[in-house]
Design an enzyme around this catalytic site. Sequence first.
Site, PDB file in Angstrom:
ATOM      1  N   GLY A   1       0.782  -1.069  -0.018  1.00  3.81           N
ATOM      2  CA  GLY A   1       0.009  -0.056  -0.130  1.00  3.81           C
ATOM      3  C   GLY A   1       1.181   1.280  -0.461  1.00  3.81           C
ATOM      4  N   SER A   2       1.110   2.197  -0.842  1.00  2.00           N
ATOM      5  CA  SER A   2       2.014   2.963  -0.941  1.00  2.00           C
ATOM      6  C   SER A   2       1.382   3.976  -1.788  1.00  2.00           C
ATOM      7  CB  SER A   2       2.831   2.438  -1.395  1.00  2.00           C
ATOM      8  OG  SER A   2       2.683   1.194  -2.720  1.00  2.00           O
TER       9      SER A   2
END
Length: 241
Positions: A202-203
Amino acid sequence: MPRAATSPKQDRKTDMDSLTSILTPIHKEGHRWILIFAAATIVLFLIWNPLGWIGVVLTLWCIYFFRDPDRVTPAREGLVISPADGVVNMIVEASPPEELGLGDMTRTRVSIFMNVFNCHVNRSPVAGKVKRVAYRPGLFLNADLDKASDANERNSLVIERADGEQVVVVQIAGLVARRIVCDVAEGIDLSAGERFGIIRFGSRLDVYLPAGAVPLVAVGQTSIGGETVLADSISVEPHHV
């Protein structure tokens, strides 16, 4: 009209093509994690059967997270391609990361937020030579926030096109991301859409466009890494905001 007969070899090829359309290759970074999730699932089954089924769901999610599908990248001079799957959550004017030494002049920055269900393989937005790679440790704030570009752990690349224009792409860790992987080094040549790394889990990726490049995406739009055109250096279409 009756269907033409096919040979067993053709039938096998059709079956293989169908299977390939369902099964997606897994990124090499995912192999260890899938084994860890699978081993944990076995332990959970030994502890309590319902927990084991939760582990099965999480293992399937891990396999899905590390998928590495092939993409068909548009090939035309001046295009800047999305480096990741996700949602365009910001289009602003900003200076590139200071560690790249590109000065304070602002550029149009397109930010793409990746949630835990997006494909996290990162791809080069343009064809060119990697002139600079710079890693900087930092925080792990929610990557959806504007300040994540400055405060979070990140890895930045400067890619110089054949026309001399430079495009900056920045891998930014997120709230649950704890590892940025960059598989390229300074001096190598990349094709547009070529894989160069991955972030888990997640980024965000920021792309600083070259001068004159007009964004062709809007905030809230879903982008596909290696396929969606973010901008066009030679386009005359209006700027989307």
